[in-house]
Motif scaffolding. Structure first.
Motif, PDB file in Angstrom:
ATOM      1  N   ALA A   1       0.756  -1.281   0.050  1.00  0.00           N
ATOM      2  CA  ALA A   1      -0.195  -0.182   0.023  1.00  0.00           C
ATOM      3  C   ALA A   1       0.993   1.365   0.096  1.00  0.00           C
ATOM      4  N   ALA A   2       1.829   1.182   0.874  1.00  0.00           N
ATOM      5  CA  ALA A   2       2.791   2.307   0.869  1.00  0.00           C
ATOM      6  C   ALA A   2       3.443   2.509  -0.548  1.00  0.00           C
ATOM      7  N   LEU A   3       3.979   1.479  -1.225  1.00  0.00           N
ATOM      8  CA  LEU A   3       4.217   1.755  -2.658  1.00  0.00           C
ATOM      9  C   LEU A   3       3.440   2.271  -3.586  1.00  0.00           C
ATOM     10  N   MET A   4       2.090   1.651  -3.457  1.00  0.00           N
ATOM     11  CA  MET A   4       1.062   2.235  -4.173  1.00  0.00           C
ATOM     12  C   MET A   4       0.968   3.650  -4.131  1.00  0.00           C
ATOM     13  N   VAL A   5       0.663   4.189  -2.929  1.00  0.00           N
ATOM     14  CA  VAL A   5       0.295   5.623  -2.738  1.00  0.00           C
ATOM     15  C   VAL A   5       1.459   6.421  -2.419  1.00  0.00           C
ATOM     16  N   GLY A   6       2.598   6.025  -2.326  1.00  0.00           N
ATOM     17  CA  GLY A   6       3.719   6.886  -1.950  1.00  0.00           C
ATOM     18  C   GLY A   6       3.839   7.168  -0.540  1.00  0.00           C
ATOM     19  N   ARG A   7       3.144   6.719   0.469  1.00  0.00           N
ATOM     20  CA  ARG A   7       3.366   6.986   1.665  1.00  0.00           C
ATOM     21  C   ARG A   7       2.687   5.939   2.522  1.00  0.00           C
ATOM     22  N   SER A   8       2.705   5.776   3.661  1.00  0.00           N
ATOM     23  CA  SER A   8       2.047   4.584   4.469  1.00  0.00           C
ATOM     24  C   SER A   8       0.517   4.948   4.740  1.00  0.00           C
ATOM     25  N   VAL A   9      -0.213   4.148   4.430  1.00  0.00           N
ATOM     26  CA  VAL A   9      -1.550   4.310   4.547  1.00  0.00           C
ATOM     27  C   VAL A   9      -2.166   3.393   5.931  1.00  0.00           C
ATOM     28  N   ARG A  10      -2.979   3.891   6.263  1.00  0.00           N
ATOM     29  CA  ARG A  10      -3.945   3.125   7.557  1.00  0.00           C
ATOM     30  C   ARG A  10      -4.985   2.031   6.841  1.00  0.00           C
ATOM     31  N   LEU A  11      -4.789   0.952   6.890  1.00  0.00           N
ATOM     32  CA  LEU A  11      -5.970   0.034   6.366  1.00  0.00           C
ATOM     33  C   LEU A  11      -6.896  -0.138   7.403  1.00  0.00           C
ATOM     34  N   THR A  12      -6.510  -0.194   8.361  1.00  0.00           N
ATOM     35  CA  THR A  12      -7.890  -0.238   9.456  1.00  0.00           C
ATOM     36  C   THR A  12      -8.133   1.211   9.690  1.00  0.00           C
ATOM     37  N   VAL A  13      -9.634   1.387  10.105  1.00  0.00           N
ATOM     38  CA  VAL A  13      -9.974   2.637  10.209  1.00  0.00           C
ATOM     39  C   VAL A  13      -9.998   2.883  12.029  1.00  0.00           C
ATOM     40  N   ASP A  14      -9.116   4.059  12.277  1.00  0.00           N
ATOM     41  CA  ASP A  14      -9.085   4.357  13.632  1.00  0.00           C
ATOM     42  C   ASP A  14     -10.570   5.230  14.013  1.00  0.00           C
ATOM     43  N   LYS A  15     -11.047   4.594  15.145  1.00  0.00           N
ATOM     44  CA  LYS A  15     -12.105   5.434  15.601  1.00  0.00           C
ATOM     45  C   LYS A  15     -12.595   4.994  17.065  1.00  0.00           C
ATOM     46  N   LYS A  16     -13.040   6.109  17.575  1.00  0.00           N
ATOM     47  CA  LYS A  16     -13.403   6.075  19.058  1.00  0.00           C
ATOM     48  C   LYS A  16     -14.635   5.231  18.898  1.00  0.00           C
ATOM     49  N   PRO A  17     -14.888   4.709  20.374  1.00  0.00           N
ATOM     50  CA  PRO A  17     -16.242   3.746  20.552  1.00  0.00           C
ATOM     51  C   PRO A  17     -17.506   4.774  20.181  1.00  0.00           C
ATOM     52  N   ALA A  18     -18.323   4.317  19.356  1.00  0.00           N
ATOM     53  CA  ALA A  18     -19.686   5.121  19.209  1.00  0.00           C
ATOM     54  C   ALA A  18     -20.442   5.672  20.363  1.00  0.00           C
ATOM     55  N   GLU A  19     -21.088   6.799  20.150  1.00  0.00           N
ATOM     56  CA  GLU A  19     -21.771   7.144  21.454  1.00  0.00           C
ATOM     57  C   GLU A  19     -23.151   7.460  20.601  1.00  0.00           C
ATOM     58  N   PRO A  20     -23.801   6.427  20.575  1.00  0.00           N
ATOM     59  CA  PRO A  20     -25.243   6.297  19.934  1.00  0.00           C
ATOM     60  C   PRO A  20     -26.165   7.327  20.652  1.00  0.00           C
ATOM     61  N   GLY A  21     -26.874   8.148  19.868  1.00  0.00           N
ATOM     62  CA  GLY A  21     -27.696   9.011  20.558  1.00  0.00           C
ATOM     63  C   GLY A  21     -29.316   8.571  20.230  1.00  0.00           C
ATOM     64  N   LYS A  22     -30.226   9.357  19.996  1.00  0.00           N
ATOM     65  CA  LYS A  22     -31.479   8.964  19.791  1.00  0.00           C
ATOM     66  C   LYS A  22     -31.875   8.508  18.212  1.00  0.00           C
ATOM     67  N   PRO A  23     -32.911   7.646  18.146  1.00  0.00           N
ATOM     68  CA  PRO A  23     -32.925   7.191  16.645  1.00  0.00           C
ATOM     69  C   PRO A  23     -33.428   8.093  15.660  1.00  0.00           C
ATOM     70  N   ILE A  24     -32.605   8.339  14.484  1.00  0.00           N
ATOM     71  CA  ILE A  24     -32.686   9.023  13.603  1.00  0.00           C
ATOM     72  C   ILE A  24     -33.690   8.390  12.225  1.00  0.00           C
ATOM     73  N   LEU A  25     -32.985   7.204  11.855  1.00  0.00           N
ATOM     74  CA  LEU A  25     -33.946   6.484  10.690  1.00  0.00           C
ATOM     75  C   LEU A  25     -34.552   5.315  11.500  1.00  0.00           C
ATOM     76  N   GLU A  26     -35.874   5.306  11.270  1.00  0.00           N
ATOM     77  CA  GLU A  26     -36.423   4.128  11.729  1.00  0.00           C
ATOM     78  C   GLU A  26     -37.359   3.513  10.598  1.00  0.00           C
ATOM     79  N   ILE A  27     -37.120   2.341  10.285  1.00  0.00           N
ATOM     80  CA  ILE A  27     -37.700   1.519   9.115  1.00  0.00           C
ATOM     81  C   ILE A  27     -38.524   0.469   9.713  1.00  0.00           C
ATOM     82  N   ALA A  28     -39.736   0.412   9.581  1.00  0.00           N
ATOM     83  CA  ALA A  28     -40.787  -0.575   9.967  1.00  0.00           C
ATOM     84  C   ALA A  28     -41.569  -1.520   9.141  1.00  0.00           C
ATOM     85  N   GLY A  29     -41.289  -2.696   8.832  1.00  0.00           N
ATOM     86  CA  GLY A  29     -42.005  -3.415   7.995  1.00  0.00           C
ATOM     87  C   GLY A  29     -42.229  -3.105   6.373  1.00  0.00           C
TER      88      GLY A  29
END
Lengths: 493, 426
Positions: free
Chosen positions: A209-237
């Motif tokens: 990957a580093a050769l391809m893009v010419g620098r080192s890339v992160r293949l895994t996504v760094d992220k903090k644990p999610a802090e889910p809030g209220k439901p935004i999209l609700e699909i039913a039936g």
């Protein structure tokens, strides 16, 4: 290239892999330099010269006539003929030849099937048969796995191994590191039109990957644990039909909360497309409700849904996401061109459009010659960045991304992923639909697996890949048997 | 290799519901049949309706009481419709639909013929069949020109101009040389001249093909009109009195009742037209040239990657189309009339309709052309027996039928995928 070798050509989108191979296949003429075959320089005036020299190519966009049968496609250009004027097609011989080649290389195809009725994976097989009947020694596969499901990809790799065993050389163009490592004997990495290195398949993903893009890339996504809030999209039936009036979404219940990423995994064609289109108001719903932040949005026009704070990255960018002939700047305001500061009354404000385009080209690292260049001239990854930039430039409640990184190079994938997570972190509900399991696992806080129009299970991102894979094939842990023929009798997850 | 992993979801059979295409057609036919039996039956008189097998009133004839005939054929049409509605095997579809439509027309004719004044209540079938073919002939040539062009991906709206130029140069050079054969060759070259212009502008300069076609039609009208007035009119005996092909009777075949006198005592154009339909049909679907032509019309890039010379093939086909249409134009001036200004009068556009109605296939185009020719001939005939139906209304029917056909009545009409799209390499 050596005989019986699989040589991977690795590079980002727009690095020049396809161009190089089109030159090798005689479609483009080289400005300088020459091609050597067996030590002799080769002058290719057209594809027929390349075929005569034993070079065959399977193009990224298949070169098959959709209304012809397999046999007709295979014989086109090298027709078996008989009869007094040597012009009458010998279909029987053509069919026999297709059968022979598919037998010899274990590429099962029906010579009488019409191409447009065949699944993509089989069409690709026809392309390979087509090249093999022309006795090629060198087969070029241009991004062959971009359109395939994971199973079809597996089958293709098997085919490549058997071709190699039969002494054929293969050039395998791709930007997917996993496949390269799985199959290649030698790897050449190309960046911006130049060879930047060769590597052995034992090289690690990070090195490649580093050769391809010419620098080192992160293949895994760094992220903090999610802090889910209220439901935004609700699909039913929710129940939705596809274009042919076949049930595609068959009673789905789903909730996406603010500040979380819901990943939708599944083999393509299990209703993901229709689900998204129904949410966006692009497809009528037959039953059930879709609500956005507590408000039912069924039957709303797409424009109204977008205005309600939904960002949407469609699955096929060239068809639904962009107007290719329009400039980058114009594409960046397709959703809000009629509102200040970009438009007022009947007029557009080119200055405001141009200024905002410059900002966003900067922010989203869109590599284009200028804001006025036609979007169609950009590489796939940069086209995708234009869409992401457009959709993320409005305040959103819900962000839906379908196949956000399909046909996109590693550098752009990394960038798009980080943007998706940033959007989650500011409290937007995010829904990512992808047929790349790695992508779903990397991004999602919860993974919903779709199978035959239903959610067959919702699991956490730490679930083993194998378990998710089984779910994608319709096998739930409790049933342990495939529900293949009876999609209607399942208890809901 | 296992193929079991391919998801089956995508290939579930399409459920069209109760109203399949067969049932819809059946319902329409049933309604038409009932209408015919009731309406035509009521309007028909008790007079006999005679369908003579000759060119005159005399000779062998099929004879039926007008009222009975109208009702009988109406009921047959309705029965065919009912059978389709009830659900029959697919292979019966065309047969039943065809039989039903013919019965409907016969019911209509029983009414019309029986309602004609005493002494004129007969229909000479030989004349009708022959007239149908004569009127269809330019359409057949024109539609074949369309097939050759459009199957290779070049839209041919210039059929009208090609026919006209063919008619003109056939008349002019036929007159000057005094030889029908010189006229015929000149006509073909005249048509090819227009199509060469189409080819150069459409293929080399990428001009919009529909616009180019219309411009070429206007050019042909202008050029031939000018030369007609300034050249031909000055000495019509010298420049506009081409010799004509006489009728050739084909031994044995000419003695078949009805078909013999109608079809096998015609001129060279009739034989040539029918032969070309057959030859082009076979060539298109059975030969290397045909396979390549169709591939270029559907997916030129694919053809190019296999070494087919896309542009060269398109040039060749477009020019061949012009040759065919030019001969079609000569079927006027070297067989029927002397040249007059704008004498094609829109037949080229009707040929285009026949091409679409016939789904871009030579045999389909032949049937469509015959259908249009029959409607034309019928209008003439009904005018002659003093029908109560305005002839303009009958003249309208073919176009109504075309609109219905294109709207999907005869199944999905699909043009070659690359029709009208210029091919740019790379």
């Amino acid at each position: 290239m050596e005989p019986g070798e699989i040589h991977a050509l690795l590079g980002e989108n727009g690095a020049g892999k396809s161009t190089l191979m089109n030159v090798l296949y005689g479609l483009y003429q080289p400005d300088e330099g020459e091609i050597l075959v067996d030590g002799k320089p080769l002058k290719l005036k057209g594809p027929s010269d390349a075929i005569a020299a034993g070079i065959g190519m399977v193009h990224q966009h298949f070169m098959l006539v959709p209304v012809f049968t397999v046999a007709e496609n295979v014989m086109l250009g090298a027709e078996q003929v008989r009869g007094p004027f040597a012009g009458i097609l010998d279909r029987r011989r053509a069919r026999r030849e297709v059968a022979e080649v598919s037998e010899r290389y274990n590429l099962r195809v029906d010579p009488d099937a019409v191409i447009e009725d065949l699944p993509v994976g089989i069409q690709q097989r026809v392309e390979i048969v087509k090249a093999l009947t022309r006795d090629v020694d060198l087969l070029i596969l241009d991004e062959p796995t971009a359109v395939l499901t994971p199973q079809e990809t597996e089958e293709l790799l098997t085919v490549m191994r058997s071709l190699k065993a039969a002494g054929k050389s293969i050039v395998f163009i791709t930007h997917k590191l996993g496949e390269v490592k799985a199959i290649a004997d030698r790897i050449t990495v190309i960046r911006r039109g130049k060879t930047v290195g060769t590597a052995e398949p034992s090289a690690s993903r990070d090195e490649l990957a580093a050769l391809m893009v010419g620098r080192s890339v992160r293949l895994t996504v760094d992220k903090k644990p999610a802090e889910p809030g209220k439901p935004i999209l609700e699909i039913a039936g929710l129940v939705v039909d596809d274009d042919r009036q076949v049930r595609a979404v068959d009673g789905i219940d789903l909730t996406v909360r603010a500040g979380e990423v819901l990943g939708v995994a599944g083999v393509q064609g299990n209703g993901q497309t229709e689900l998204i289109e129904a949410i966006m108001g692009l497809r009528p719903t037959l039953a059930g409700t879709v609500s956005l932040d507590g408000e039912v949005v069924n039957g709303w026009s797409t424009k109204k849904v977008l205005r309600a704070g939904v960002g949407y990255v469609p699955e096929d960018r060239s068809v639904d996401g962009l107007v290719k002939e329009f400039s980058v700047a114009e594409n960046l305001v397709l959703d809000i061109y009629d509102r200040p500061p970009f438009g007022k009354g009947l007029s557009l404000k080119p200055d405001a459009i141009g200024k905002s385009a410059k900002e966003r080209i900067e922010q989203f690292d869109i590599r284009t010659s200028s804001a006025d260049a036609a979007v169609g001239t950009l590489s796939g990854g940069n086209q995708q960045k234009v869409i992401v930039a457009r959709e993320l430039s409005r305040p959103l409640k819900l962000f839906i991304a379908a196949q956000p990184t399909r046909g996109v190079d590693v550098g752009s994938i990394e960038f798009i992923h980080s943007r998706v997570i940033r959007e989650r972190d500011i409290g937007t509900a995010v829904m990512v639909v992808s047929s790349e399991l790695d992508e779903v696992i990397g991004l999602a806080d919860r993974i919903a697996v779709m199978y035959r129009g239903r959610i067959i299970g919702i699991v956490g991102p730490d679930t083993p890949r194998e378990e998710i894979g089984l779910l994608m094939a319709g096998i739930t842990p409790d049933t342990a048997t495939p529900t293949a023929d009876s999609p209607a009798n399942e208890d809901e997850a | 290799m296992s193929t079991t992993a391919v998801p089956e979801v995508a290939v579930t059979a399409v459920d069209e519901g109760f109203w399949t295409r067969t049932r819809k057609a059946g319902a329409v036919l049933l309604a038409l049949g009932v209408l015919a039996a009731v309406l035509f039956g009521a309007l028909a008189t008790g007079q006999q309706a005679r369908f003579t097998l000759s060119e005159t009133e005399g000779g062998a004839a099929l004879e039926i009481n007008g009222t009975i005939g109208a009702i009988l054929f109406g009921v047959i049409a309705a029965a065919a419709g009912a059978a389709l509605l009830a659900g029959v095997p697919k292979r019966w579809f065309t047969l039943l639909l065809g039989a039903g439509l013919v019965a409907f027309v016969l019911s209509f004719l029983c009414w019309q013929v029986s309602a004609a004044p005493e002494g004129r209540n007969f229909m000479p079938l030989v004349n009708v069949v022959r007239g149908t073919f004569i009127l269809a002939l330019p359409l057949i040539f024109g539609a074949l020109a369309g097939v050759l062009c459009e199957r290779s991906g070049v839209v041919n709206v210039a059929i009208e101009g090609q026919l006209l130029m063919g008619a003109f140069s056939g008349a002019l050079f036929g007159s000057i040389s005094g030889s029908v054969w010189v006229g015929l060759v000149a006509a073909a070259i005249g048509g090819a001249f227009i199509s060469l212009l189409l080819a150069v502008f459409a293929i080399r300069y990428l001009v919009d093909q529909v616009v180019m076609g219309i411009v070429l039609n206007l050019l042909a009208v202008g050029v031939t009109g000018f030369l007609y007035e300034r050249l031909m009119q000055t000495d019509a005996a010298k420049y506009n009195s081409a010799p004509r092909f006489s009728n050739w009777e084909i031994p044995l075949l000419k003695d078949i009742p009805l078909i013999g006198p109608a079809l096998f005592r015609g001129n060279i154009f009739l034989y040539l037209g029918l032969l070309l339909v057959l030859v082009i049909h076979l060539a298109l679907f059975r030969t290397r040239w045909g396979l390549r032509t169709r591939s270029v019309g559907e997916h030129p890039t694919a053809a190019d990657t296999l070494g087919v010379k896309v542009l060269r093939l398109r040039y060749r086909n477009v020019i061949m189309a012009g040759l065919v249409a030019g001969v079609g134009g000569a079927s006027y001036t070297l067989a029927l009339y002397s040249f007059t200004k704008n004498m094609i009068g829109g037949k080229g556009f009707i040929a285009l309709a026949a091409l679409i109605f016939g789904r871009w296939s030579p045999t389909g185009a032949l049937l469509a052309a015959l259908f249009f020719g029959f409607a034309d001939q019928l209008a003439t005939y009904l005018g002659a027996i003093g029908s109560s139906i305005p002839s303009q209304f009958l003249a309208m029917l073919p176009y109504l039928a075309t609109i219905l056909a294109v709207a999907g009545l005869v199944g999905k009409v699909r043009a070659p995928a690359a029709d009208g799209k210029p091919y740019i390499k790379g």
